[in-house]
Design a protein around this motif. Structure first.
Motif, PDB file in Angstrom:
ATOM      1  N   SER A  71      47.956  33.791  39.014  1.00  0.00           N
ATOM      2  CA  SER A  71      46.738  33.132  39.484  1.00  0.00           C
ATOM      3  C   SER A  71      46.827  31.609  39.410  1.00  0.00           C
ATOM      4  CB  SER A  71      45.542  33.610  38.658  1.00  0.00           C
ATOM      5  OG  SER A  71      45.704  33.229  37.303  1.00  0.00           O
ATOM      6  N   GLY A  92      40.501  32.463  41.146  1.00  0.00           N
ATOM      7  CA  GLY A  92      39.669  33.504  40.537  1.00  0.00           C
ATOM      8  C   GLY A  92      39.083  33.094  39.204  1.00  0.00           C
ATOM      9  N   SER A  93      38.767  31.827  39.060  1.00  0.00           N
ATOM     10  CA  SER A  93      38.246  31.312  37.793  1.00  0.00           C
ATOM     11  C   SER A  93      36.758  31.001  37.946  1.00  0.00           C
ATOM     12  CB  SER A  93      39.022  30.048  37.393  1.00  0.00           C
ATOM     13  OG  SER A  93      38.600  29.602  36.136  1.00  0.00           O
ATOM     14  N   ALA A 104      37.733  28.770  42.407  1.00  0.00           N
ATOM     15  CA  ALA A 104      39.002  28.379  41.805  1.00  0.00           C
ATOM     16  C   ALA A 104      38.729  27.160  40.943  1.00  0.00           C
ATOM     17  CB  ALA A 104      40.038  28.060  42.873  1.00  0.00           C
ATOM     18  N   ASN A 135      43.214  30.935  49.693  1.00  0.00           N
ATOM     19  CA  ASN A 135      43.329  32.091  48.801  1.00  0.00           C
ATOM     20  C   ASN A 135      41.976  32.724  48.501  1.00  0.00           C
ATOM     21  OD1 ASN A 135      46.225  32.601  47.729  1.00  0.00           O
ATOM     22  ND2 ASN A 135      46.027  30.370  47.884  1.00  0.00           N
TER      23      ASN A 135
END
Length: 190
Positions: A71, A92-93, A104, A135
């Motif tokens: 990631s 994905g944060s 992100a 992404n």
């Protein structure tokens, strides 16, 4: 993509180049008042104390592990074959202040002091935004120490919005950071 300045370029990092990331990180955050201890509060709000010879945020093993994370993407800027800056993007944060949408995090963005003002930070940030969007992220966010006015101004000039305060606790000390975010692509309508 070309980085502004003489013979500069940007590329994804690889594990073979971790010592350069380590050297740059330590060089940017060496504080003479801590006599031999590098203490940093980076533009992304992460604090650590690295003692010479001890593993830390910028040890080769730590950087290698971070590069290997699926990631995580490191983008490095080089000039004449030397590392002059890098960005670390984490896909994905999420964060409560950002909301539930796909996001992100710009975990780090560093440019060596001698290379500031040449557009390298802007290019690294722009590439990070592009990668986040490609992404699946709708938002790119970061945290910055409230006392780092130059960095706060940089992100404000790039369209980032201050979404509020976050606190970082390190060795029983609290540091206020600001959470900044920008949309990188519009949500698709269903």
């Amino acid at each position: 993509m070309r980085i502004p300045g003489r013979s500069s370029s940007e590329r994804p990092a690889s594990c073979g180049r971790t010592s350069g990331c380590q050297r740059l990180g330590r060089a940017l955050h060496c504080c003479p008042c801590h006599s031999g201890v590098s203490r940093h509060v980076c533009n992304a709000g992460h604090q650590s104390i690295d003692r010479p010879g001890s593993p830390g945020t910028f040890s080769p093993n730590s950087i290698s592990a971070q590069i290997a994370e699926p990631s995580t993407t490191f983008i490095v800027a080089e000039s004449a074959g030397h590392l002059v800056g890098f960005a670390q993007l984490v896909l994905g944060s999420a964060h409560v202040l950002v909301g539930a949408e796909a996001a992100a995090k710009l975990n780090r963005l560093y440019v060596h002091e001698r290379f500031t003002g040449r557009g390298i930070g802007k290019a690294l940030l722009r590439r990070s935004e592009e990668l986040a969007a490609s992404n699946g992220a709708f938002t790119l966010w970061l945290t910055a120490w409230v006392g780092n006015h130059r960095v706060l101004g940089f992100y404000a000039s790039r369209g980032y919005t201050d979404l509020g305060a976050t606190m970082y606790v390190f060795q029983d000390e609290q540091f206020e950071n600001r959470l900044l975010a920008t949309p990188v692509r519009a949500p698709t309508e269903t």
